[in-house]
Motif scaffolding. Structure first.
Motif, PDB file in Angstrom:
ATOM      1  N   THR A 112      32.512 -38.057  18.236  1.00 37.14           N
ATOM      2  CA  THR A 112      32.947 -37.869  19.903  1.00 37.14           C
ATOM      3  C   THR A 112      32.811 -39.150  20.568  1.00 37.14           C
ATOM      4  O   THR A 112      32.015 -39.937  20.378  1.00 37.14           O
ATOM      5  CB  THR A 112      31.564 -37.049  20.324  1.00 37.14           C
ATOM      6  OG1 THR A 112      31.749 -35.731  19.562  1.00 37.14           O
ATOM      7  CG2 THR A 112      31.905 -36.673  21.717  1.00 37.14           C
ATOM      8  N   VAL A 113      33.869 -39.413  21.163  1.00 41.31           N
ATOM      9  CA  VAL A 113      34.250 -40.666  21.971  1.00 41.31           C
ATOM     10  C   VAL A 113      34.805 -40.192  23.144  1.00 41.31           C
ATOM     11  O   VAL A 113      35.694 -39.282  23.429  1.00 41.31           O
ATOM     12  CB  VAL A 113      35.184 -41.402  21.231  1.00 41.31           C
ATOM     13  CG1 VAL A 113      35.463 -42.807  21.894  1.00 41.31           C
ATOM     14  CG2 VAL A 113      34.707 -41.905  19.930  1.00 41.31           C
ATOM     15  N   PHE A 114      34.265 -40.778  24.424  1.00 44.69           N
ATOM     16  CA  PHE A 114      34.777 -40.424  25.641  1.00 44.69           C
ATOM     17  C   PHE A 114      34.590 -39.033  26.015  1.00 44.69           C
ATOM     18  O   PHE A 114      35.166 -38.490  26.668  1.00 44.69           O
ATOM     19  CB  PHE A 114      36.186 -40.871  25.949  1.00 44.69           C
ATOM     20  CG  PHE A 114      36.625 -42.134  25.470  1.00 44.69           C
ATOM     21  CD1 PHE A 114      35.755 -43.537  25.938  1.00 44.69           C
ATOM     22  CD2 PHE A 114      37.583 -42.366  24.654  1.00 44.69           C
ATOM     23  CE1 PHE A 114      36.075 -44.694  25.636  1.00 44.69           C
ATOM     24  CE2 PHE A 114      37.963 -43.763  24.024  1.00 44.69           C
ATOM     25  CZ  PHE A 114      37.250 -44.633  24.566  1.00 44.69           C
ATOM     26  N   GLY A 115      33.542 -38.343  25.390  1.00 47.67           N
ATOM     27  CA  GLY A 115      33.240 -37.092  25.679  1.00 47.67           C
ATOM     28  C   GLY A 115      34.101 -35.993  25.039  1.00 47.67           C
ATOM     29  O   GLY A 115      33.974 -34.879  25.254  1.00 47.67           O
ATOM     30  N   ILE A 166      45.992 -39.742  15.768  1.00 46.26           N
ATOM     31  CA  ILE A 166      44.904 -39.529  16.831  1.00 46.26           C
ATOM     32  C   ILE A 166      45.430 -39.299  18.104  1.00 46.26           C
ATOM     33  O   ILE A 166      46.240 -40.235  18.607  1.00 46.26           O
ATOM     34  CB  ILE A 166      43.799 -40.646  16.942  1.00 46.26           C
ATOM     35  CG1 ILE A 166      42.956 -40.786  15.467  1.00 46.26           C
ATOM     36  CG2 ILE A 166      42.826 -40.565  17.972  1.00 46.26           C
ATOM     37  CD1 ILE A 166      42.285 -42.264  15.296  1.00 46.26           C
ATOM     38  N   PRO A 167      45.399 -38.352  18.714  1.00 49.72           N
ATOM     39  CA  PRO A 167      46.064 -37.986  19.999  1.00 49.72           C
ATOM     40  C   PRO A 167      45.311 -38.998  21.177  1.00 49.72           C
ATOM     41  O   PRO A 167      44.401 -39.415  21.113  1.00 49.72           O
ATOM     42  CB  PRO A 167      45.655 -36.700  20.449  1.00 49.72           C
ATOM     43  CG  PRO A 167      44.397 -36.245  19.706  1.00 49.72           C
ATOM     44  CD  PRO A 167      44.459 -37.223  18.640  1.00 49.72           C
ATOM     45  N   VAL A 226      42.066 -46.695  19.203  1.00 47.81           N
ATOM     46  CA  VAL A 226      41.476 -47.618  18.394  1.00 47.81           C
ATOM     47  C   VAL A 226      40.125 -47.312  18.421  1.00 47.81           C
ATOM     48  O   VAL A 226      39.256 -47.450  17.434  1.00 47.81           O
ATOM     49  CB  VAL A 226      42.088 -49.165  18.731  1.00 47.81           C
ATOM     50  CG1 VAL A 226      41.037 -50.231  18.138  1.00 47.81           C
ATOM     51  CG2 VAL A 226      43.337 -49.400  18.533  1.00 47.81           C
ATOM     52  N   ASP A 227      39.383 -47.052  19.687  1.00 42.15           N
ATOM     53  CA  ASP A 227      37.916 -46.989  19.894  1.00 42.15           C
ATOM     54  C   ASP A 227      37.569 -45.637  18.911  1.00 42.15           C
ATOM     55  O   ASP A 227      36.557 -45.450  18.234  1.00 42.15           O
ATOM     56  CB  ASP A 227      37.645 -46.662  21.161  1.00 42.15           C
ATOM     57  CG  ASP A 227      37.861 -47.903  22.154  1.00 42.15           C
ATOM     58  OD1 ASP A 227      37.450 -48.898  21.584  1.00 42.15           O
ATOM     59  OD2 ASP A 227      38.151 -47.764  23.316  1.00 42.15           O
ATOM     60  N   VAL A 228      38.452 -44.588  19.036  1.00 41.75           N
ATOM     61  CA  VAL A 228      38.245 -43.315  18.123  1.00 41.75           C
ATOM     62  C   VAL A 228      38.041 -43.830  16.631  1.00 41.75           C
ATOM     63  O   VAL A 228      37.157 -43.456  16.120  1.00 41.75           O
ATOM     64  CB  VAL A 228      38.936 -42.305  18.367  1.00 41.75           C
ATOM     65  CG1 VAL A 228      39.059 -41.104  17.289  1.00 41.75           C
ATOM     66  CG2 VAL A 228      38.860 -41.867  19.777  1.00 41.75           C
TER      67      VAL A 228
END
Length: 123
Positions: A45-48, A96-97, A104-106
């Motif tokens: 979970t990244v950015f909610g 990754i969408p 990249v963060d994901v």
């Protein structure tokens, strides 16, 4: 009249973010962790938002549409050992969408989760 352009805070923030991402990816690449088996795509979970990130060649291939999977297979088949990790990252990012910088963060979050010892997908 001067040719000087004032700094753009948004652009400077993006540059700092990209530099930080590069540093984190380099750190992950240099990590000498024990080899872990990644049994399935990793959920982070990244950015909610929750993302499913394939980190193995098998899972990346499965996540790509057929034309891209063929291209991936060709690149992987010709890749020397030192370039396999970056190649897998490049293609994992394609699955990754979202915004390219956010993806990249994901990917970093998924790799950190696996490096932390999870080894399999998180619930």
């Amino acid at each position: 009249m001067s040719d000087f352009l004032p700094p753009d805070p948004d652009e400077e923030a993006l540059v700092r973010r990209l530099q930080e991402q590069n540093a984190q990816l380099a750190e992950l690449a240099q990590a000498r962790e024990p080899v872990l088996v990644v049994a399935e795509p990793v959920r982070v979970t990244v950015f909610g938002e929750t993302y499913t990130v394939p980190l193995t060649a098998r899972d990346i291939r499965a996540a790509l549409p057929t034309p891209a999977a063929v291209e991936f297979e060709e690149e992987l088949a010709c890749a020397p050992p030192h370039s396999v990790g970056p190649l897998l990252r490049k293609w994992a990012l394609e699955t990754i969408p979202g915004d390219p910088v956010d993806r990249v963060d994901v990917l970093i979050a998924a790799e950190r989760q696996v490096a932390g010892g999870a080894g399999t997908a998180a619930a």
